[in-house]
Design an enzyme around this catalytic site. Structure first.
Site, PDB file in Angstrom:
ATOM      1  N   PHE A 151       0.859  -1.199   0.000  1.00 48.98           N
ATOM      2  CA  PHE A 151       0.000   0.000   0.000  1.00 48.98           C
ATOM      3  C   PHE A 151       0.885   1.235   0.000  1.00 48.98           C
ATOM      4  O   PHE A 151       1.731   1.420   0.882  1.00 48.98           O
ATOM      5  CB  PHE A 151      -0.907   0.002   1.239  1.00 48.98           C
ATOM      6  CG  PHE A 151      -1.778   1.235   1.327  1.00 48.98           C
ATOM      7  CD1 PHE A 151      -2.925   1.349   0.561  1.00 48.98           C
ATOM      8  CD2 PHE A 151      -1.435   2.284   2.184  1.00 48.98           C
ATOM      9  CE1 PHE A 151      -3.728   2.490   0.634  1.00 48.98           C
ATOM     10  CE2 PHE A 151      -2.229   3.426   2.269  1.00 48.98           C
ATOM     11  CZ  PHE A 151      -3.382   3.525   1.481  1.00 48.98           C
ATOM     12  N   GLY A 152       0.671   2.107  -0.991  1.00 46.45           N
ATOM     13  CA  GLY A 152       1.411   3.374  -1.077  1.00 46.45           C
ATOM     14  C   GLY A 152       0.479   4.538  -0.808  1.00 46.45           C
ATOM     15  O   GLY A 152      -0.629   4.599  -1.354  1.00 46.45           O
ATOM     16  N   TYR A 153       0.950   5.466   0.025  1.00 49.86           N
ATOM     17  CA  TYR A 153       0.129   6.650   0.331  1.00 49.86           C
ATOM     18  C   TYR A 153       0.916   7.931   0.105  1.00 49.86           C
ATOM     19  O   TYR A 153       0.401   9.031   0.325  1.00 49.86           O
ATOM     20  CB  TYR A 153      -0.388   6.600   1.782  1.00 49.86           C
ATOM     21  CG  TYR A 153       0.715   6.502   2.808  1.00 49.86           C
ATOM     22  CD1 TYR A 153       1.254   5.262   3.147  1.00 49.86           C
ATOM     23  CD2 TYR A 153       1.254   7.640   3.400  1.00 49.86           C
ATOM     24  CE1 TYR A 153       2.290   5.176   4.068  1.00 49.86           C
ATOM     25  CE2 TYR A 153       2.284   7.559   4.323  1.00 49.86           C
ATOM     26  CZ  TYR A 153       2.796   6.315   4.647  1.00 49.86           C
ATOM     27  OH  TYR A 153       3.832   6.232   5.547  1.00 49.86           O
ATOM     28  N   GLY A 154       2.177   7.787  -0.290  1.00 45.12           N
ATOM     29  CA  GLY A 154       3.038   8.954  -0.534  1.00 45.12           C
ATOM     30  C   GLY A 154       3.668   8.825  -1.911  1.00 45.12           C
ATOM     31  O   GLY A 154       2.984   8.560  -2.896  1.00 45.12           O
ATOM     32  N   SER A 155       5.004   8.944  -1.933  1.00 47.51           N
ATOM     33  CA  SER A 155       5.681   8.964  -3.237  1.00 47.51           C
ATOM     34  C   SER A 155       5.497   7.668  -4.014  1.00 47.51           C
ATOM     35  O   SER A 155       5.621   7.668  -5.249  1.00 47.51           O
ATOM     36  CB  SER A 155       7.175   9.260  -3.046  1.00 47.51           C
ATOM     37  OG  SER A 155       7.752   8.261  -2.250  1.00 47.51           O
TER      38      SER A 155
ATOM     39  N   GLU B  73      13.226   3.951   1.867  1.00 41.88           N
ATOM     40  CA  GLU B  73      12.433   4.534   2.947  1.00 41.88           C
ATOM     41  C   GLU B  73      13.171   4.523   4.286  1.00 41.88           C
ATOM     42  O   GLU B  73      12.552   4.629   5.329  1.00 41.88           O
ATOM     43  CB  GLU B  73      11.087   3.815   3.072  1.00 41.88           C
ATOM     44  CG  GLU B  73      10.292   3.679   1.783  1.00 41.88           C
ATOM     45  CD  GLU B  73      10.166   4.962   0.958  1.00 41.88           C
ATOM     46  OE1 GLU B  73      10.586   6.040   1.429  1.00 41.88           O
ATOM     47  OE2 GLU B  73       9.693   4.889  -0.173  1.00 41.88           O
TER      48      GLU B  73
END
Ligand code: BEZ
Length: 181
Positions: free
Chosen positions: A8-12, A87
């Site tokens: 799950f990606g919520y940023g870059s 990250e």
């Protein structure tokens, strides 16, 4: 690894995914929200002048919308080791249940920067967050660009996130003023 993995990606990760995937879907994590509460000293800022990037917080009743990517089994190991490096700086893998608007949830992982990490900044007003971002730049580019890319990516997904929109709006006002004749 002999199983595929949902990330799950919520940023870059939404706009600069940087890894192979078989499938991507609009997705959300319930009871979570995205906040510019994590310092970036390696991507969008420096140790002397840290930028601000997003992390996930617990927020009962809210959904954090982003994108989920299904990484094929053959790519899982390399993807995770690359993401662990990308990250670095306070983020940790977190196992989550990823929800979709019209499909059954799946188990997967995301990267979260918790309050105990040394780069955690925590809450500040939108104005203070925008000023810090406006003066920050790092090896991955300006902190402004990070915010505008994120706001655009969410806009393209038709995701409304008032925290991101507020900060992007303040930064746009500042850049419009700076560029005014
Ligand atoms: C993300 O896109 O989900 C993400 C990016 C950077 C750090 C943590 C998460």
């Amino acid at each position: 690894m002999n199983e595929s993995l949902w990330i799950f990606g919520y940023g870059s990760i939404i706009w600069k995914t940087g890894f192979d995937y078989d499938e991507s879907r609009l997705a959300y994590l319930p009871d979570r929200a995205r906040r510019f509460w994590q310092a970036s000293t390696d991507h969008r800022g420096t140790i002397a002048s840290p930028g601000r990037v997003v992390t996930l917080i617990d927020q009962p009743g809210e959904n954090c919308w982003g994108m989920a990517f299904k990484v094929p089994s053959a790519s899982v190991e390399l993807t995770l080791s690359n993401l662990d490096v990308r990250e670095v700086g306070g983020y940790e893998r977190e196992s989550v249940t990823i929800h979709f608007p019209d499909k059954d949830p799946v188990r997967g992982l995301t990267y979260t920067a918790h309050p105990a990490n040394p780069n955690y900044l925590g809450p500040a007003s939108a104005v203070d967050i925008a000023s810090q971002i406006a003066s920050s730049e790092g090896p991955s580019g300006s902190n402004n660009e990070y915010v505008f890319e994120l706001a655009l990516a969410l806009d393209n997904l038709q995701v409304e996130d008032p925290h991101i929109q507020d900060i992007a709006g303040l930064l746009k006002e500042r850049t419009d003023t700076e560029n005014a004749p």
